[in-house]
Design an enzyme around this catalytic site. Structure first.
Site, mmCIF file in Angstrom:
data_model
loop_
_atom_site.group_PDB
_atom_site.id
_atom_site.type_symbol
_atom_site.label_atom_id
_atom_site.label_comp_id
_atom_site.label_asym_id
_atom_site.label_seq_id
_atom_site.Cartn_x
_atom_site.Cartn_y
_atom_site.Cartn_z
ATOM 1 N N TYR A 228 -54.488 -131.842 10.151
ATOM 2 C CA TYR A 228 -53.031 -131.745 10.013
ATOM 3 C C TYR A 228 -52.342 -131.514 11.351
ATOM 4 C CZ TYR A 228 -53.691 -131.311 4.968
ATOM 5 O OH TYR A 228 -54.013 -131.531 3.662
ATOM 6 N N LYS B 151 -68.065 -128.088 6.343
ATOM 7 C CA LYS B 151 -68.940 -129.263 6.275
ATOM 8 C C LYS B 151 -69.691 -129.338 7.605
ATOM 9 C CE LYS B 151 -70.168 -133.206 4.198
ATOM 10 N NZ LYS B 151 -70.915 -133.286 2.941
ATOM 11 N N ASP C 177 -68.649 -129.955 -0.457
ATOM 12 C CA ASP C 177 -68.920 -130.791 -1.644
ATOM 13 C C ASP C 177 -69.634 -129.977 -2.722
ATOM 14 O OD1 ASP C 177 -70.607 -130.892 0.568
ATOM 15 O OD2 ASP C 177 -71.662 -132.674 -0.098
ATOM 16 N N ASP D 88 -56.498 -127.483 1.074
ATOM 17 C CA ASP D 88 -55.464 -128.234 0.365
ATOM 18 C C ASP D 88 -56.057 -128.828 -0.921
ATOM 19 O OD1 ASP D 88 -53.186 -129.564 -0.280
ATOM 20 O OD2 ASP D 88 -53.274 -131.027 1.341
ATOM 21 N N ASP E 107 -55.847 -127.252 -5.250
ATOM 22 C CA ASP E 107 -55.367 -128.000 -6.425
ATOM 23 C C ASP E 107 -56.424 -127.934 -7.523
ATOM 24 O OD1 ASP E 107 -53.077 -128.832 -4.967
ATOM 25 O OD2 ASP E 107 -53.049 -130.735 -6.055
#
Ligand code: NAI
Length: 333
Positions: free
Chosen positions: A125, A172, A205, A229, A233
């Site tokens: 971002y 990750k 993951d 982000d 959700d």
């Protein structure tokens, strides 16, 4: 903190509807706040050529507290996300997103209580993107020790203050060995300052799967901007949807409170938006302002309305509109 004036940005889509609902509830609860209200976003841009009027920035710089409803960000070309701009301009580095099961909202999961800390200012971002040629574009992922340290510390400080047991670092680093590797290394360095809190790390993951299979095993999560982000959700889905997930965006000098969801153009203007996520964000703001009792009063009223179950918005399986739901909360107050 002693301030009774806050800045309010009304936003796009369902923004104005849920803002009106939340301000009416704050007033009815006796929050005793003065509002400096500004229209921001796409409509403001089209009319006046700026996403946020100068007076809006000036107000936030004076009040230091912003209650912001969602804003539409066009895909691809067009203006840069206003949310990203605000987070960077005011260095609102710690984005806290608490997802807690509510007994009155039926979901396949009953014991979700996850507080996610998302780094808010860097990662993909950071806005470092370039088009190399017609068929190639680059986005640069930026991870720094400074920004990693302060978000990790925010998560551990929260854990201590709120008697939580564990902080999970999500990354990750198996693939992005340098950037995510740095984030993970910093996490373990800082964790040594908090011996009473269990520290663990997991690959993103795997976390996506585990959150759906065993959400009750997570406590506090700290992660980078993009993973936070997406995963937040997901956590909203565990507790009943985006209409129920609030957030705070804290920096050293400024604080911004907003729902996690967007401007929901598919339901804008229909009068059926669920204002709860935005209302709970306003409760987090009241707590930041030292108005714990007013916040608790509002939270109790919402719980009662949800428990009663007769006046619910469609996203929660009901058929009431925003106005009726707001009125029901005000009656409970
Ligand atoms: P969205 O969060 O606006 O909507 C996703 C789905 O959830 C839609 O079906 C919507 O109707 C539903 N939903 C969201 N909030 C709801 C509520 N309060 N009550 C009932 N249903 C609700 O995500 P979407 O559609 O991907 O994004 C729309 C716009 O919002 C985009 O321009 C996006 O960039 C922007 N956005 C803005 C954010 C912000 O201002 N903080 C955050 C996320 C997206």
């Amino acid at each position: 903190m002693e301030t009774n004036t806050i800045t309010v940005f009304k936003g796009d889509g369902i923004g104005p509807e849920i803002t009106d609902a939340v301000l009416a509830i704050l007033d009815a609860a006796g929050a005793d706040l003065d509002y400096e209200i500004f229209r921001v976003g796409a409509a403001e841009y089209e009319e006046n050529g700026a996403l946020i009027p100068e007076e809006g920035f000036a107000s936030f710089e004076k009040t230091h507290v912003l209650l912001k409803s969602p804003i539409t960000t066009p895909l691809g070309t067009g203006f840069r996300s206003l949310n990203v701009t605000l987070r960077k301009k005011y260095d609102l580095y710690a984005n806290m997103r608490p997802a807690k099961s509510n007994a009155a909202v039926k979901t396949p999961f009953e014991r979700v209580d996850i507080v996610m800390f998302r780094e808010n200012t860097e990662d993909l971002y950071a806005g470092v993107e370039e088009k190399i040629d017609e068929n190639t574009a680059h986005s640069i992922k930026i991870i720094t020790r400074k920004c990693s340290e302060r978000i990790v510390r925010s998560a551990f400080d929260y854990a201590v203050k709120n008697k939580r047991k564990k902080v999970t670092c999500v990354h990750k680093a198996n693939i992005m060995k340098l950037s995510d590797g740095l984030f993970r290394d910093v996490f373990y360095e800082i964790s040594r300052e908090y011996p009473g809190i269990e520290a663990e790390d997991k690959i993103v993951d795997n976390v996506a799967m585990q959150l759906v299979m065993h959400p009750e095993t997570f406590d506090v999560i700290v992660t980078e901007n993009l993973y936070g982000d997406i995963l937040s959700d997901l956590t909203s889905g565990l507790i009943g949807g985006l209409g129920l997930l609030p957030s705070s965006n804290m920096g050293t000098d400024f604080a911004m409170f907003e729902a996690v969801h967007g401007s929901a153009p598919d339901i804008a203007g229909k009068g059926i938006a669920n204002p709860t996520a935005f209302l709970w964000s306003a409760c987090m703001m009241l707590e930041h302002l030292g108005k714990q009792e007013i916040s608790a009063k509002i939270r109790r009223a919402v719980d009662e309305v949800l428990k009663d179950g007769t006046i619910l918005t469609p996203d929660l399986g009901g058929c009431a509109g925003t106005e009726a739901y707001t009125k029901a909360i005000i009656e409970r107050l």
